[in-house]
Scaffold this active site. Sequence first.
Site, mmCIF file in Angstrom:
data_model
loop_
_atom_site.group_PDB
_atom_site.id
_atom_site.type_symbol
_atom_site.label_atom_id
_atom_site.label_comp_id
_atom_site.label_asym_id
_atom_site.label_seq_id
_atom_site.Cartn_x
_atom_site.Cartn_y
_atom_site.Cartn_z
ATOM 1 N N ASP A 1 -4.581 2.591 -4.488
ATOM 2 C CA ASP A 1 -3.120 2.565 -4.337
ATOM 3 C C ASP A 1 -2.685 1.277 -3.646
ATOM 4 O O ASP A 1 -1.701 1.260 -2.911
ATOM 5 C CB ASP A 1 -2.630 3.795 -3.559
ATOM 6 C CG ASP A 1 -3.186 3.855 -2.140
ATOM 7 O OD1 ASP A 1 -4.199 3.178 -1.866
ATOM 8 O OD2 ASP A 1 -2.611 4.565 -1.298
ATOM 9 N N ASN B 1 -2.858 13.296 -4.535
ATOM 10 C CA ASN B 1 -4.121 13.622 -5.199
ATOM 11 C C ASN B 1 -4.704 14.940 -4.688
ATOM 12 O O ASN B 1 -5.184 15.762 -5.468
ATOM 13 C CB ASN B 1 -5.140 12.498 -4.982
ATOM 14 C CG ASN B 1 -4.953 11.353 -5.964
ATOM 15 O OD1 ASN B 1 -4.466 11.536 -7.066
ATOM 16 N ND2 ASN B 1 -5.338 10.157 -5.549
ATOM 17 N N ASP C 1 0.861 -1.177 0.000
ATOM 18 C CA ASP C 1 0.000 0.000 0.000
ATOM 19 C C ASP C 1 0.900 1.230 0.000
ATOM 20 O O ASP C 1 1.902 1.274 0.728
ATOM 21 C CB ASP C 1 -0.897 -0.017 1.245
ATOM 22 C CG ASP C 1 -1.929 1.087 1.223
ATOM 23 O OD1 ASP C 1 -3.009 0.865 0.660
ATOM 24 O OD2 ASP C 1 -1.644 2.178 1.753
#
Length: 253
Positions: free
Chosen positions: A162, A127, A119
């Site tokens: 992700d 973002n 992860d």
Amino acid sequence: MRKSPAVEFKAAVVPTGDETIVTLSFGTGTRAAVKKFDLSKADFAPTDLTSELLYVLEAKSAVEAESRNLNRRLDAARKAAEQVAQTDALTGLQNRRAMTQYLGQLIASRVPFACMQMDLDFFKKINDTFGHAAGDYVLRAVAQVLNSETRAEDCVARIGGDEFVLIFVRVTDPVFLQRIAQRMIARLEEPVQFDQYVCCISASAGTSISIDYPNPDPDVMLSDADRALYASKKAGRGQHRFAKDHQSALSKR
């Protein structure tokens, strides 16, 4: 060396007084004769029904050729559709469906493997700060790193925003897996340039190894690897942990 097909002739003998008329034809061997002697319609009399037979044979050959071409196109289209259905559109990695199928195949064939969940750390900030275009660019950069650290027989899948799963086939040595994880994490911590922005992330990972289970189950192994991943995050992120205790092996190397 391939031999030419044998050609058989059929003959009809008709006595007419002092003379005998002999008529020769290829009969069922017409197709072989045409191929062997490179015959065409011009080689037969206009009244010879062989001309009609040649037309039928040519039509049949054309239909068979078109059928083969159609089957090849359909097969190629089917394979392309299967590839699309098992591929993550953004990164080109395999998706959850492909990863699940591969895990099942490995377990069914009793091939040992390691299942690593990964992860990205601080990805949400990319973002939120630079926009989703920057996030997509970083995800593609991550995919390139993961692909470069794996082999063709391994599986690298993006299973979420992700979140990634890496399956290392016939790799069960915890020391070797620890080195792979640390090397990938180090590479992922290198800044990624996107336009005028510098994007910085890290990664946390957790791994389960099939030989640690009497009867490996894909759901159990994924769940255990996920718990090990979050243990890595809790320990400070940018780290790797095993689902089972392999600390003694790591300390000896």
